[in-house]
Design a protein around this motif. Structure first.
Motif, PDB file in Angstrom:
ATOM      1  N   GLU A  16     -28.673 -21.857  41.692  1.00  0.00           N
ATOM      2  CA  GLU A  16     -28.135 -22.035  41.968  1.00  0.00           C
ATOM      3  C   GLU A  16     -27.524 -22.931  41.403  1.00  0.00           C
ATOM      4  OE1 GLU A  16     -23.236 -21.116  42.392  1.00  0.00           O
ATOM      5  OE2 GLU A  16     -24.759 -19.814  43.775  1.00  0.00           O
ATOM      6  N   ASP A  17     -28.156 -24.515  42.120  1.00  0.00           N
ATOM      7  CA  ASP A  17     -27.536 -25.287  41.998  1.00  0.00           C
ATOM      8  C   ASP A  17     -28.552 -25.663  40.998  1.00  0.00           C
ATOM      9  OD1 ASP A  17     -29.989 -25.338  43.295  1.00  0.00           O
ATOM     10  OD2 ASP A  17     -29.660 -27.450  44.002  1.00  0.00           O
ATOM     11  N   SER A  18     -29.614 -25.630  40.480  1.00  0.00           N
ATOM     12  CA  SER A  18     -30.493 -26.218  38.936  1.00  0.00           C
ATOM     13  C   SER A  18     -29.525 -25.341  38.156  1.00  0.00           C
ATOM     14  CB  SER A  18     -31.579 -25.888  39.482  1.00  0.00           C
ATOM     15  OG  SER A  18     -32.788 -25.997  40.325  1.00  0.00           O
ATOM     16  N   TRP A  19     -28.918 -23.543  37.563  1.00  0.00           N
ATOM     17  CA  TRP A  19     -28.819 -23.487  37.104  1.00  0.00           C
ATOM     18  C   TRP A  19     -27.801 -23.902  36.458  1.00  0.00           C
ATOM     19  CZ3 TRP A  19     -28.554 -21.124  32.958  1.00  0.00           C
ATOM     20  CH2 TRP A  19     -27.673 -20.466  31.937  1.00  0.00           C
ATOM     21  N   LEU A  20     -26.271 -25.001  37.366  1.00  0.00           N
ATOM     22  CA  LEU A  20     -24.977 -24.882  37.071  1.00  0.00           C
ATOM     23  C   LEU A  20     -25.486 -26.507  36.598  1.00  0.00           C
ATOM     24  CD1 LEU A  20     -22.765 -24.171  40.410  1.00  0.00           C
ATOM     25  CD2 LEU A  20     -22.886 -23.011  37.717  1.00  0.00           C
ATOM     26  N   LEU A  21     -26.353 -27.225  36.456  1.00  0.00           N
ATOM     27  CA  LEU A  21     -26.662 -28.380  36.213  1.00  0.00           C
ATOM     28  C   LEU A  21     -27.551 -28.153  35.022  1.00  0.00           C
ATOM     29  CD1 LEU A  21     -29.378 -29.995  39.064  1.00  0.00           C
ATOM     30  CD2 LEU A  21     -27.069 -30.707  37.586  1.00  0.00           C
ATOM     31  N   LEU A  22     -27.832 -26.564  34.455  1.00  0.00           N
ATOM     32  CA  LEU A  22     -28.218 -26.852  33.022  1.00  0.00           C
ATOM     33  C   LEU A  22     -27.168 -26.541  32.747  1.00  0.00           C
ATOM     34  CD1 LEU A  22     -30.460 -26.744  31.123  1.00  0.00           C
ATOM     35  CD2 LEU A  22     -31.309 -24.071  31.689  1.00  0.00           C
ATOM     36  N   LYS A  23     -26.733 -25.262  32.736  1.00  0.00           N
ATOM     37  CA  LYS A  23     -25.436 -24.615  32.418  1.00  0.00           C
ATOM     38  C   LYS A  23     -24.048 -25.755  31.563  1.00  0.00           C
ATOM     39  CE  LYS A  23     -21.559 -21.134  33.260  1.00  0.00           C
ATOM     40  NZ  LYS A  23     -21.060 -20.972  34.242  1.00  0.00           N
ATOM     41  N   ASN A  24     -24.424 -26.877  32.476  1.00  0.00           N
ATOM     42  CA  ASN A  24     -23.342 -28.108  32.458  1.00  0.00           C
ATOM     43  C   ASN A  24     -23.654 -28.342  30.482  1.00  0.00           C
ATOM     44  OD1 ASN A  24     -21.236 -27.616  34.273  1.00  0.00           O
ATOM     45  ND2 ASN A  24     -22.288 -28.658  35.722  1.00  0.00           N
ATOM     46  N   VAL A  25     -24.873 -28.940  30.286  1.00  0.00           N
ATOM     47  CA  VAL A  25     -25.378 -29.183  28.912  1.00  0.00           C
ATOM     48  C   VAL A  25     -25.432 -28.006  28.146  1.00  0.00           C
ATOM     49  CG1 VAL A  25     -26.170 -31.085  30.720  1.00  0.00           C
ATOM     50  CG2 VAL A  25     -28.087 -29.361  29.697  1.00  0.00           C
ATOM     51  N   LEU A  26     -25.641 -26.857  28.234  1.00  0.00           N
ATOM     52  CA  LEU A  26     -25.522 -26.218  27.177  1.00  0.00           C
ATOM     53  C   LEU A  26     -24.644 -25.958  26.169  1.00  0.00           C
ATOM     54  CD1 LEU A  26     -26.632 -22.641  29.293  1.00  0.00           C
ATOM     55  CD2 LEU A  26     -28.221 -24.756  28.604  1.00  0.00           C
ATOM     56  N   VAL A  27     -24.645 -25.840  24.863  1.00  0.00           N
ATOM     57  CA  VAL A  27     -24.014 -26.336  23.630  1.00  0.00           C
ATOM     58  C   VAL A  27     -24.266 -24.915  23.142  1.00  0.00           C
ATOM     59  CG1 VAL A  27     -23.228 -27.286  21.861  1.00  0.00           C
ATOM     60  CG2 VAL A  27     -24.291 -28.570  23.388  1.00  0.00           C
ATOM     61  N   GLU A  28     -23.196 -24.109  22.504  1.00  0.00           N
ATOM     62  CA  GLU A  28     -22.515 -22.476  22.166  1.00  0.00           C
ATOM     63  C   GLU A  28     -22.520 -22.509  20.522  1.00  0.00           C
ATOM     64  OE1 GLU A  28     -20.498 -19.219  21.341  1.00  0.00           O
ATOM     65  OE2 GLU A  28     -21.313 -18.948  23.687  1.00  0.00           O
ATOM     66  N   HIS A  29     -23.062 -21.951  19.291  1.00  0.00           N
ATOM     67  CA  HIS A  29     -23.129 -22.222  17.971  1.00  0.00           C
ATOM     68  C   HIS A  29     -23.353 -20.943  17.517  1.00  0.00           C
ATOM     69  CE1 HIS A  29     -25.307 -26.550  18.441  1.00  0.00           C
ATOM     70  NE2 HIS A  29     -26.080 -25.672  19.425  1.00  0.00           N
ATOM     71  N   GLN A  30     -21.930 -20.841  16.555  1.00  0.00           N
ATOM     72  CA  GLN A  30     -21.590 -19.574  16.304  1.00  0.00           C
ATOM     73  C   GLN A  30     -22.562 -20.285  14.644  1.00  0.00           C
ATOM     74  OE1 GLN A  30     -20.488 -17.241  16.883  1.00  0.00           O
ATOM     75  NE2 GLN A  30     -20.480 -17.599  19.019  1.00  0.00           N
ATOM     76  N   LEU A  31     -23.319 -18.848  14.020  1.00  0.00           N
ATOM     77  CA  LEU A  31     -23.736 -19.229  12.692  1.00  0.00           C
ATOM     78  C   LEU A  31     -23.301 -18.080  12.137  1.00  0.00           C
ATOM     79  CD1 LEU A  31     -27.401 -20.816  13.577  1.00  0.00           C
ATOM     80  CD2 LEU A  31     -24.991 -22.109  12.803  1.00  0.00           C
ATOM     81  N   ALA A  32     -22.600 -18.151  10.759  1.00  0.00           N
ATOM     82  CA  ALA A  32     -22.893 -17.451   9.817  1.00  0.00           C
ATOM     83  C   ALA A  32     -24.323 -17.013   8.724  1.00  0.00           C
ATOM     84  CB  ALA A  32     -21.423 -17.586   8.842  1.00  0.00           C
ATOM     85  N   LYS A  33     -24.223 -15.498   8.112  1.00  0.00           N
ATOM     86  CA  LYS A  33     -24.750 -15.725   7.815  1.00  0.00           C
ATOM     87  C   LYS A  33     -25.207 -16.733   7.068  1.00  0.00           C
ATOM     88  CE  LYS A  33     -27.303 -11.640   5.236  1.00  0.00           C
ATOM     89  NZ  LYS A  33     -27.375 -10.415   4.349  1.00  0.00           N
ATOM     90  N   SER A  34     -26.104 -16.855   6.623  1.00  0.00           N
ATOM     91  CA  SER A  34     -27.271 -18.337   4.897  1.00  0.00           C
ATOM     92  C   SER A  34     -26.796 -19.285   5.840  1.00  0.00           C
ATOM     93  CB  SER A  34     -26.551 -17.597   4.129  1.00  0.00           C
ATOM     94  OG  SER A  34     -27.327 -17.105   3.980  1.00  0.00           O
ATOM     95  N   ASP A  35     -26.542 -19.702   7.279  1.00  0.00           N
ATOM     96  CA  ASP A  35     -26.196 -20.537   7.619  1.00  0.00           C
ATOM     97  C   ASP A  35     -27.823 -21.214   7.944  1.00  0.00           C
ATOM     98  OD1 ASP A  35     -23.676 -20.506   7.123  1.00  0.00           O
ATOM     99  OD2 ASP A  35     -22.860 -20.636   9.445  1.00  0.00           O
ATOM    100  N   LEU A  36     -27.411 -22.392   7.790  1.00  0.00           N
ATOM    101  CA  LEU A  36     -29.031 -23.457   8.238  1.00  0.00           C
ATOM    102  C   LEU A  36     -29.002 -24.302   9.999  1.00  0.00           C
ATOM    103  CD1 LEU A  36     -30.214 -24.929   5.549  1.00  0.00           C
ATOM    104  CD2 LEU A  36     -31.489 -23.485   6.737  1.00  0.00           C
ATOM    105  N   LEU A  37     -29.272 -24.077  11.156  1.00  0.00           N
ATOM    106  CA  LEU A  37     -29.824 -24.686  11.860  1.00  0.00           C
ATOM    107  C   LEU A  37     -30.073 -25.853  11.971  1.00  0.00           C
ATOM    108  CD1 LEU A  37     -28.747 -24.228  14.983  1.00  0.00           C
ATOM    109  CD2 LEU A  37     -30.708 -22.984  15.443  1.00  0.00           C
ATOM    110  N   LEU A  38     -31.032 -25.736  11.474  1.00  0.00           N
ATOM    111  CA  LEU A  38     -32.617 -27.012  10.937  1.00  0.00           C
ATOM    112  C   LEU A  38     -32.459 -26.460   9.436  1.00  0.00           C
ATOM    113  CD1 LEU A  38     -33.134 -29.320  12.184  1.00  0.00           C
ATOM    114  CD2 LEU A  38     -35.679 -27.856  12.526  1.00  0.00           C
ATOM    115  N   GLN A  39     -32.379 -28.402   8.882  1.00  0.00           N
ATOM    116  CA  GLN A  39     -32.834 -28.430   7.672  1.00  0.00           C
ATOM    117  C   GLN A  39     -33.778 -29.459   7.717  1.00  0.00           C
ATOM    118  OE1 GLN A  39     -30.113 -28.791   4.632  1.00  0.00           O
ATOM    119  NE2 GLN A  39     -28.860 -29.213   6.881  1.00  0.00           N
ATOM    120  N   PRO A  40     -34.408 -29.729   6.702  1.00  0.00           N
ATOM    121  CA  PRO A  40     -36.197 -30.797   6.225  1.00  0.00           C
ATOM    122  C   PRO A  40     -34.791 -32.010   5.967  1.00  0.00           C
ATOM    123  CG  PRO A  40     -35.896 -29.437   4.928  1.00  0.00           C
ATOM    124  CD  PRO A  40     -35.075 -28.386   5.378  1.00  0.00           C
TER     125      PRO A  40
END
Length: 179
Positions: A16-40
């Motif tokens: 649990e302590d490791s999960w809480l450390l990791l959970k605190n840095v997670l970032v949520e993203h919502q993408l619409a169809k055709s959105d680029l998450l990464l591009q050249p």
């Protein structure tokens, strides 16, 4: 839908302590169809976990899109080369469906390694898994015909064949022959 916690626990059971450390840095993203998450040209600075949706990874070569991978729910995706080297990516990652993701920023993850040996082990196993997936695809393209690769894909990921357009699948197989 697998939660990030359950997906990450597949690599190493997190206390649990490791999960809480990791959970605190997670970032949520919502993408619409055709959105680029990464591009050249962008430097990839995250490892992404796809909660819902469908992604494709592709290169643009001579004006043509060449698909190299597809990611379904509960999968991880990144550009390992750009992530590791901090060099601009040649890869694009695009949503083929509306998608929900969480990302782990590389810099935050590296700092967490110093605070938790368990998270360090998690990160190593996650990257090993991503490399294994790349090696498996490379083996498919080296050893098998297009028909055999398609048969493997249907067997390993039948949902993918149902959800990805024939045009994207065809680009995937054509690209394999031109490497």
């Amino acid at each position: 839908m697998r939660t990030p916690y359950r997906a990450m626990n597949q690599f190493i059971p997190l206390q649990e302590d490791s999960w809480l450390l990791l959970k605190n840095v997670l970032v949520e993203h919502q993408l619409a169809k055709s959105d680029l998450l990464l591009q050249p040209g962008q430097v990839c600075k995250h490892i992404f976990f796809l909660q819902t949706g469908l992604l494709r990874s592709f290169y643009l070569k001579e004006g043509e899109e060449r698909n190299v991978a597809f990611t379904l729910e509960n999968g991880f995706v990144t550009d390992l080369k750009s992530l590791r080297s901090a060099q601009p990516s040649d890869l694009s990652i695009q949503a083929l469906e509306p998608s929900t993701l969480v990302s782990i920023p590389k810099n935050d993850l590296l700092q967490l390694y110093e605070r938790s040996h368990q998270l360090e082990a998690f990160g190593r196993r996650l990257l090993e898994n991503l490399l294994e997936e790349q090696e498996e695809y490379a083996t498919w393209f080296t050893l098998y015909s297009a028909k055999e690769r398609y048969t493997q894909l249907v067997k390993k990921q039948p949902a993918l064949v149902q959800r990805v357009s024939l045009g994207h699948l065809a680009s995937f197989w054509v690209f394999a022959g031109k490497r």
